[in-house]
Design a protein around this motif. Structure first.
Motif, PDB file in Angstrom:
ATOM      1  N   ASN A   1     -58.445  -1.728  57.325  1.00  0.00           N
ATOM      2  CA  ASN A   1     -57.845  -2.307  58.531  1.00  0.00           C
ATOM      3  C   ASN A   1     -58.089  -3.804  58.655  1.00  0.00           C
ATOM      4  O   ASN A   1     -57.416  -4.482  59.437  1.00  0.00           O
TER       5      ASN A   1
ATOM      6  N   ARG B   1     -52.309  -3.618  56.938  1.00  0.00           N
ATOM      7  CA  ARG B   1     -51.771  -3.563  58.302  1.00  0.00           C
ATOM      8  C   ARG B   1     -50.266  -3.789  58.310  1.00  0.00           C
ATOM      9  O   ARG B   1     -49.538  -3.176  59.095  1.00  0.00           O
TER      10      ARG B   1
ATOM     11  N   ILE C   1     -48.569  -0.555  57.365  1.00  0.00           N
ATOM     12  CA  ILE C   1     -48.657   0.401  58.472  1.00  0.00           C
ATOM     13  C   ILE C   1     -47.610   0.078  59.530  1.00  0.00           C
ATOM     14  O   ILE C   1     -46.930   0.971  60.061  1.00  0.00           O
ATOM     15  N   LYS C   2     -47.452  -1.208  59.820  1.00  0.00           N
ATOM     16  CA  LYS C   2     -46.450  -1.614  60.807  1.00  0.00           C
ATOM     17  C   LYS C   2     -45.033  -1.338  60.301  1.00  0.00           C
ATOM     18  O   LYS C   2     -44.146  -1.004  61.085  1.00  0.00           O
TER      19      LYS C   2
END
Length: 286
Positions: A215, A221, A224-225
């Motif tokens: 993370n 990240r 993931i977005k």
């Protein structure tokens, strides 16, 4: 791919049977959420973007998403009025236009979502002129190809009641519309399936690479977005297209109002993607 709703056999006193009234309530609730959340998201997101120096490709796409959402949001008060009163008072051409608009919105939004996912997957960077060129091409396809096709097919039957709207169920029986239905279903399902698998594999690889502090890495990240857009497609667009397969194979008789309204509910769910701006504001996907 037809916007379906018919109520020609309603009682003379204008009241709806209990089951139809319940389905109408669901539609009113969905479109009210779409309208309120969509307007709030567009306004706040517009203020944030106008305060920035926009150079990268993703914010440019987000601006175009705001525009296409705003166009759809303009039509939602008319839909709400119709579902509340069960009578269309805004003219036959307007009915056809709003029917075509919701599908045009869905497919343009889908293209923009896929573009964002691919850009982030491949870490692409384009020059500004190239970005503007292909975005213009998307709008060209949407407004001069997709929208006119729906507009020309809707209302070709002479048996429609012009005091009702979104009841273009007979037009779906045209061979051209049936072929277009299955083609779009196949393209969208195949595209989303492929992107989902690729995205999950990349996320898994990055998680293994950066474990246990993944993370803290921008790359992880970002992926993931990106998966957020796939989730929006899975939640908003896929249910409608899967239902279309059932609908095409079990075309309802004239008195089966429930199936028409179920299709309309799935169509209303596609408009929930207008809430994506709220997620951008919260930093979930942007």
């Amino acid at each position: 791919m037809c916007d379906l709703m018919t109520q020609q056999d309603l009682p003379s006193n204008g009241t709806l049977p209990q089951n139809l009234e319940r389905l109408h309530l669901i539609l009113v609730t969905l479109y009210s959420i779409n309208l309120a959340g969509g307007i709030a998201g567009v306004i706040v997101m517009a203020r944030q973007l106008f305060q920035r120096n926009i150079q990268s490709m993703t914010p440019i796409i987000i601006i175009n998403l705001m525009v296409v959402h705003s166009i759809l949001l303009l039509s939602l008060p008319f839909r709400l009025t119709y579902y509340i009163s069960s009578e269309w008072k805004f003219g036959w051409f307007t009915c056809k236009m709003f029917s075509a608009m919701i599908y045009t919105h869905m497919y343009i939004t889908f293209i923009f979502y896929v573009a964002i996912i691919i850009i982030r997957l491949l870490r692409l960077e384009f020059q500004r002129w190239y970005t503007k060129t292909w975005i213009t091409a998307v709008w060209f396809v949407g407004t001069l190809v997709i929208f006119p096709i729906f507009l020309s097919y809707y209302g070709t039957s002479k048996n429609y009641n012009h005091s009702k709207c979104f009841q273009f169920h007979r037009d779906i029986q045209e061979q051209g519309m049936m072929i277009a239905n299955y083609c779009m279903i196949g393209i969208i399902v195949a595209t989303v399936s492929a992107l989902s698998i690729i995205q999950l594999v990349i996320i898994f690889q990055l998680a293994m690479k950066y474990w246990p502090d993944m993370n803290s890495h921008v790359e992880f990240r970002a992926q993931i977005k990106s998966f957020f857009f796939i989730l929006v497609i899975l939640v908003c667009f896929i249910p409608h297209h899967v239902f279309r397969i059932y609908y095409n194979q079990n075309f309802p008789p004239e008195d089966d109002h429930n199936l028409f309204l179920y299709n309309e509910i799935f169509l209303a769910i596609t408009a929930l993607c207008c809430l994506d701006m709220l997620c951008f504001i919260a930093g979930i996907a942007h």
